[in-house]
Write a protein that holds these residues in place. Structure first.
Motif, PDB file in Angstrom:
ATOM      1  N   PRO A 231      -6.929   7.069   0.270  1.00  0.00           N
ATOM      2  CA  PRO A 231      -8.076   5.722  -0.443  1.00  0.00           C
ATOM      3  C   PRO A 231      -9.470   6.424  -1.850  1.00  0.00           C
ATOM      4  O   PRO A 231      -9.401   5.312  -2.317  1.00  0.00           O
ATOM      5  CB  PRO A 231      -8.897   5.114   0.429  1.00  0.00           C
ATOM      6  CG  PRO A 231      -7.803   5.149   1.643  1.00  0.00           C
ATOM      7  CD  PRO A 231      -7.483   6.761   1.604  1.00  0.00           C
TER       8      PRO A 231
ATOM      9  N   GLY B 250       0.550  -1.156   0.065  1.00  0.00           N
ATOM     10  CA  GLY B 250      -0.389   0.319  -0.075  1.00  0.00           C
ATOM     11  C   GLY B 250       0.427   1.622   0.317  1.00  0.00           C
ATOM     12  O   GLY B 250       0.443   2.291  -0.232  1.00  0.00           O
ATOM     13  N   CYS B 251       2.353   1.099   0.245  1.00  0.00           N
ATOM     14  CA  CYS B 251       2.874   2.356   0.243  1.00  0.00           C
ATOM     15  C   CYS B 251       3.465   3.252  -1.728  1.00  0.00           C
ATOM     16  O   CYS B 251       4.471   3.745  -1.576  1.00  0.00           O
ATOM     17  CB  CYS B 251       4.681   2.178   0.866  1.00  0.00           C
ATOM     18  SG  CYS B 251       4.165   1.907   2.865  1.00  0.00           S
TER      19      CYS B 251
ATOM     20  N   TRP C 275       1.312   8.926   6.721  1.00  0.00           N
ATOM     21  CA  TRP C 275       1.819   7.437   7.144  1.00  0.00           C
ATOM     22  C   TRP C 275       3.354   6.537   8.123  1.00  0.00           C
ATOM     23  O   TRP C 275       3.039   6.359   9.254  1.00  0.00           O
ATOM     24  CB  TRP C 275       2.179   6.574   5.563  1.00  0.00           C
ATOM     25  CG  TRP C 275       1.694   4.855   6.244  1.00  0.00           C
ATOM     26  CD1 TRP C 275       3.067   3.700   5.873  1.00  0.00           C
ATOM     27  CD2 TRP C 275       0.937   4.354   6.692  1.00  0.00           C
ATOM     28  NE1 TRP C 275       2.959   3.224   6.071  1.00  0.00           N
ATOM     29  CE2 TRP C 275       1.367   2.821   6.244  1.00  0.00           C
ATOM     30  CE3 TRP C 275      -0.139   4.234   6.462  1.00  0.00           C
ATOM     31  CZ2 TRP C 275       0.369   1.097   6.456  1.00  0.00           C
ATOM     32  CZ3 TRP C 275      -1.275   3.524   7.216  1.00  0.00           C
ATOM     33  CH2 TRP C 275      -0.558   1.994   6.600  1.00  0.00           C
TER      34      TRP C 275
ATOM     35  N   ARG D  79       0.911   8.063   2.241  1.00  0.00           N
ATOM     36  CA  ARG D  79       0.531   8.044   1.137  1.00  0.00           C
ATOM     37  C   ARG D  79      -0.783   7.934   0.462  1.00  0.00           C
ATOM     38  O   ARG D  79      -1.415   8.810   0.664  1.00  0.00           O
ATOM     39  CB  ARG D  79      -0.027   5.863   1.454  1.00  0.00           C
ATOM     40  CG  ARG D  79       0.840   4.990   2.977  1.00  0.00           C
ATOM     41  CD  ARG D  79       1.213   3.845   2.570  1.00  0.00           C
ATOM     42  NE  ARG D  79       0.013   3.358   2.862  1.00  0.00           N
ATOM     43  CZ  ARG D  79      -0.280   1.811   3.651  1.00  0.00           C
ATOM     44  NH1 ARG D  79       0.604   1.807   2.996  1.00  0.00           N
ATOM     45  NH2 ARG D  79      -1.732   1.853   3.053  1.00  0.00           N
TER      46      ARG D  79
END
Length: 328
Positions: A276, A252-253, A284, A273
């Motif tokens: 979403p 996810g990074c 983060w 990051r």
């Protein structure tokens, strides 16, 4: 009137020591927040007793005696802060971390500390050094910092502790031996001539991380580089395990942005990051990057962004057009 004037001048002089006292108390405790509290307590005690300062020692020695006593009182519980590698062996990069540990367990990063200035004064604020100091008994810890970092004489340290010079020297020798054993594989001290190399490496790292270019990242990392993730106890050693982490549990990074800052005399970055919903980037981790020669030897990613990002002057959010980089 002369005594009143001298006392007033001493009170004004005390505030000038706040910065160096904070760094001293940080090395003693491993916590920047606790260091700030200790310095405030030190200055309050000093202000209240300034009329008893008789000038038999320098004002600096006198206020450091107070600061040392404040730190020793705070450390009397025996609590010791650490980095993950001080508590367990490395784990596989492909596995998820266990639940986070209590935040008070970990050595914290210290904001600022210009890397160039830190290189000129050795490694006395590096995370690994501060963590190693925590293994010393508090009085030995104070003795080593006062002698080897701050340049106090044996006589000054003996007077500060209310001991003999021989006792102070013995404590220093024991502290140096313990530290040498703890840090045998920590690598050589940073040399001033390497600072420009490290700035370039930090810039390349920020660019490669934002592109998630594993080939470039692997080239920048020392073969035995470590990655740890406070407040998780998990840490990894070696390029293959770090890559397994970045391409596995930490995927996810990908697409993160790194905003430059400085911590513990080393380049550091606020990692953001992708949000979403695709609108910008969210905090983060605070990444502190350390070096050995012309390679990155350690990355410590502190996840307590709610507290650390304001402390390091990092923004709460980044827009969609955010760029990454390193301080020049």
């Amino acid at each position: 009137m002369g005594d009143i004037g001298a006392a007033g001048a001493a009170v004004e002089g005390l505030e000038e020591y706040r910065g160096e006292l904070t760094r001293y108390c940080y090395r003693m405790s491993g916590s920047y927040a606790e260091a700030e509290d200790a310095v405030q307590e030190t200055l309050v005690r000093a202000w209240r007793s300034i009329d008893r300062f008789e000038g038999r020692s320098s004002l600096r020695s006198w206020v450091y005696r107070i600061a040392t006593n404040v730190c020793l009182d705070a450390l009397a519980s025996g609590k010791r802060r650490a980095l993950p590698m001080d508590l367990s062996g490395p784990s596989a990069g492909s596995t998820q971390p266990a639940p986070p540990e209590d935040a008070t367990l970990w050595v914290e990063p210290c904001p600022g500390g210009d890397p160039e200035a830190a290189a000129a004064t050795g490694e006395s604020v590096r995370l690994a050094f501060v963590a190693a100091l925590q293994h010393l008994p508090p009085r030995q810890r104070a003795t080593l910092i006062l002698r080897d970092v701050l340049g106090f004489s044996a006589r000054e340290v003996a007077d500060l502790h209310g001991s003999t010079v021989a006792s102070a020297n013995s404590a220093l020798q024991r502290a140096r031996a313990t530290l040498a054993d703890r840090r045998g594989n920590d690598g050589p001290a940073v040399r001033p001539s390497e600072d420009s190399v490290h700035r370039v490496l930090a810039e390349r790292y920020a660019s490669a991380f934002s592109r998630y270019d594993m080939e470039e990242l692997n080239m920048l990392l020392h073969v035995d580089a470590t990655l740890c993730l406070p407040p998780y106890s998990k840490w990894m050693r070696g390029v293959p395990e770090i890559q397994a982490w970045l391409t596995g549990p930490a995927i996810g990074c990908r697409g993160s942005r790194l905003v430059p800052t400085a911590a513990n005399g080393s380049p550091a970055f606020g990692q953001y990051r992708p949000h979403p919903d695709g609108t910008g980037y969210v905090p983060w981790a605070l990444q502190v990057v350390e070096f050995s020669g012309d390679r990155i030897s350690a990355i410590t990613a502190f996840r307590d962004t709610e507290r650390l990002f304001p402390l390091f002057g990092l923004p709460g959010l980044l827009g969609e057009d955010a760029r990454c980089g390193a301080r020049g």
